[in-house]
Design an enzyme around this catalytic site. Structure first.
Site, PDB file in Angstrom:
ATOM      1  N   ASN A   9     -27.489  -3.410   8.639  1.00 38.54           N
ATOM      2  CA  ASN A   9     -26.150  -3.079   8.138  1.00 38.54           C
ATOM      3  C   ASN A   9     -25.156  -3.592   9.168  1.00 38.54           C
ATOM      4  O   ASN A   9     -24.994  -3.005  10.232  1.00 38.54           O
ATOM      5  CB  ASN A   9     -26.030  -1.559   7.966  1.00 38.54           C
ATOM      6  CG  ASN A   9     -24.624  -1.129   7.586  1.00 38.54           C
ATOM      7  OD1 ASN A   9     -23.768  -1.972   7.308  1.00 38.54           O
ATOM      8  ND2 ASN A   9     -24.380   0.170   7.580  1.00 38.54           N
ATOM      9  N   LYS A  11     -22.023  -3.685   9.044  1.00 35.14           N
ATOM     10  CA  LYS A  11     -20.740  -2.947   9.044  1.00 35.14           C
ATOM     11  C   LYS A  11     -19.576  -3.944   9.071  1.00 35.14           C
ATOM     12  O   LYS A  11     -19.698  -5.026   8.503  1.00 35.14           O
ATOM     13  CB  LYS A  11     -20.718  -1.950  10.203  1.00 35.14           C
ATOM     14  CG  LYS A  11     -21.968  -1.050  10.183  1.00 35.14           C
ATOM     15  CD  LYS A  11     -21.880   0.138  11.073  1.00 35.14           C
ATOM     16  CE  LYS A  11     -23.175   0.961  10.948  1.00 35.14           C
ATOM     17  NZ  LYS A  11     -23.152   2.182  11.726  1.00 35.14           N
ATOM     18  N   HIS A  99     -23.191   5.685   2.610  1.00 34.88           N
ATOM     19  CA  HIS A  99     -23.298   5.686   4.074  1.00 34.88           C
ATOM     20  C   HIS A  99     -22.353   6.749   4.651  1.00 34.88           C
ATOM     21  O   HIS A  99     -21.271   6.974   4.100  1.00 34.88           O
ATOM     22  CB  HIS A  99     -22.947   4.295   4.615  1.00 34.88           C
ATOM     23  CG  HIS A  99     -23.301   4.141   6.059  1.00 34.88           C
ATOM     24  ND1 HIS A  99     -22.524   4.653   7.074  1.00 34.88           N
ATOM     25  CD2 HIS A  99     -24.370   3.571   6.658  1.00 34.88           C
ATOM     26  CE1 HIS A  99     -23.104   4.383   8.236  1.00 34.88           C
ATOM     27  NE2 HIS A  99     -24.217   3.732   8.026  1.00 34.88           N
ATOM     28  N   GLU A 101     -20.401   6.682   7.013  1.00 35.26           N
ATOM     29  CA  GLU A 101     -19.055   6.187   7.333  1.00 35.26           C
ATOM     30  C   GLU A 101     -18.189   6.108   6.072  1.00 35.26           C
ATOM     31  O   GLU A 101     -16.968   6.291   6.149  1.00 35.26           O
ATOM     32  CB  GLU A 101     -19.161   4.830   8.055  1.00 35.26           C
ATOM     33  CG  GLU A 101     -19.685   5.030   9.477  1.00 35.26           C
ATOM     34  CD  GLU A 101     -20.481   3.873  10.045  1.00 35.26           C
ATOM     35  OE1 GLU A 101     -20.444   2.766   9.485  1.00 35.26           O
ATOM     36  OE2 GLU A 101     -21.170   4.096  11.067  1.00 35.26           O
ATOM     37  N   GLU A 169     -30.144   8.974   7.805  1.00 32.34           N
ATOM     38  CA  GLU A 169     -29.356   8.586   8.964  1.00 32.34           C
ATOM     39  C   GLU A 169     -28.612   9.810   9.489  1.00 32.34           C
ATOM     40  O   GLU A 169     -27.506  10.119   9.004  1.00 32.34           O
ATOM     41  CB  GLU A 169     -28.344   7.501   8.579  1.00 32.34           C
ATOM     42  CG  GLU A 169     -28.974   6.216   8.107  1.00 32.34           C
ATOM     43  CD  GLU A 169     -28.062   5.017   8.341  1.00 32.34           C
ATOM     44  OE1 GLU A 169     -28.517   4.054   8.945  1.00 32.34           O
ATOM     45  OE2 GLU A 169     -26.884   5.075   7.945  1.00 32.34           O
ATOM     46  N   GLY A 175     -24.816   4.997  16.131  1.00 28.60           N
ATOM     47  CA  GLY A 175     -23.964   4.352  17.118  1.00 28.60           C
ATOM     48  C   GLY A 175     -23.790   5.138  18.398  1.00 28.60           C
ATOM     49  O   GLY A 175     -22.911   4.836  19.209  1.00 28.60           O
ATOM     50  N   SER A 214     -29.242   4.478  15.786  1.00 28.19           N
ATOM     51  CA  SER A 214     -29.597   3.975  17.121  1.00 28.19           C
ATOM     52  C   SER A 214     -31.019   3.417  17.187  1.00 28.19           C
ATOM     53  O   SER A 214     -31.694   3.563  18.212  1.00 28.19           O
ATOM     54  CB  SER A 214     -29.364   5.056  18.177  1.00 28.19           C
ATOM     55  OG  SER A 214     -27.987   5.402  18.244  1.00 28.19           O
TER      56      SER A 214
END
Ligand code: 13P
Length: 260
Positions: A9, A11, A99, A101, A169, A175, A214
């Site tokens: 991904n 992003k 996701h 985000e 996730e 991250g 991560s």
């Protein structure tokens, strides 16, 4: 047996030059390692504007291309949206949905994820539905409740779970460098497979479950050794060709071990 799957991904990263460089390295390895990719599926999900370029570059390879999101609507006055059908027509195979985000910065609800999932399936895209709890929710002992609600919200009324991919996730691992331990990830994957089995016991055994958060070459082997971790959804490490390739290689090794 479930085939390994490693998805990058990207992003909101990349330029035409960096896409060419990154895919150039991955494609060199892809050609050199036909046997590896036979055991593992690999895909990259660039931004919308880099999809056509990535699709051209990957056309003769085993690396598939996907989008990071799609609209829940088919067409119409929805400024800024991209329909699943448009992505399918372009040649995309995958689409990431829900996701964290998107949930966090665009207030995506489980209902919206469910509508996007229906649109993606209708268009013939293969969806990767993301679920995961925040640190506060884990510390409050609510991780399973949160994930179960996300699954139920997105999957109610869906058929054909076998073709679906679910990515666990944990938000606290994205991250941050804080990877879930292999045991934490396996525990949640077992739980997720149980939730899916409540919907369809036969298909749930075939649904691929990815871990994301991560993931890097240095920690992925232990994650892939877990029986219910079928692959990874990779963020930062997917932007570094050697890292991403090493993760694909580790998935191939794990696939071989699981099949023995
Ligand atoms: P990182 O691998 O950078 O933690 O990102 C994970 C992720 O969000 C993939 O979708």
């Amino acid at each position: 047996m479930r085939q390994g799957l490693v998805v990058g991904n990207w992003k909101m990263h990349g330029s035409r030059a960096s896409v060419e460089a990154l895919l150039g390295s991955l494609l060199d390895a892809d050609v050199a390692q036909g046997a590896v990719v036979a055991r593992v599926e690999a895909a990259v999900c660039p931004t919308y504007v880099h999809l056509a370029q990535a699709l051209d570059l990957c056309a003769e390879s085993s690396i598939a291309v996907g989008a990071q999101d799609c609209s829940h609507m088919q067409s119409g006055a929805y400024t800024g949206e991209v329909a699943a059908e448009m992505l399918a027509e372009l040649g995309c195979h995958w689409v990431i949905l829900g996701h964290s985000e998107r949930r966090q910065y665009h207030a995506e609800s489980d209902d919206l994820v469910a509508a996007k999932l229906a649109a993606a399936v209708e268009a013939g895209l293969q969806p990767i539905v993301c679920v995961g709890e925040t640190r506060e929710q884990r510390e409050a002992g609510e991780a399973q409740v949160v994930v179960a609600a996300q699954l139920q919200g997105a999957l109610t009324g869906q058929v054909g779970l076998a073709a679906l991919v679910v990515a666990y996730e944990p938000v606290w691992a994205i991250g941050t460098g804080l990877t879930a331990t292999p045991e934490q990830a396996q525990d949640m994957h077992t739980f997720i497979r149980g939730c899916l089995a409540d919907i369809d016991a036969v298909d749930a055994a075939a649904t691929r479950l990815l871990y994301g958060g991560s993931v890097k070459a240095a920690n992925v082997a232990q994650l892939f050794a877990q029986p219910d971790i079928d692959g990874a959804l990779v963020g930062g490490a997917a932007l570094v060709a050697e890292e991403f390739q090493a993760i694909i290689d580790a998935a191939a090794v794990a696939a071989e071990c699981h099949s023995e």
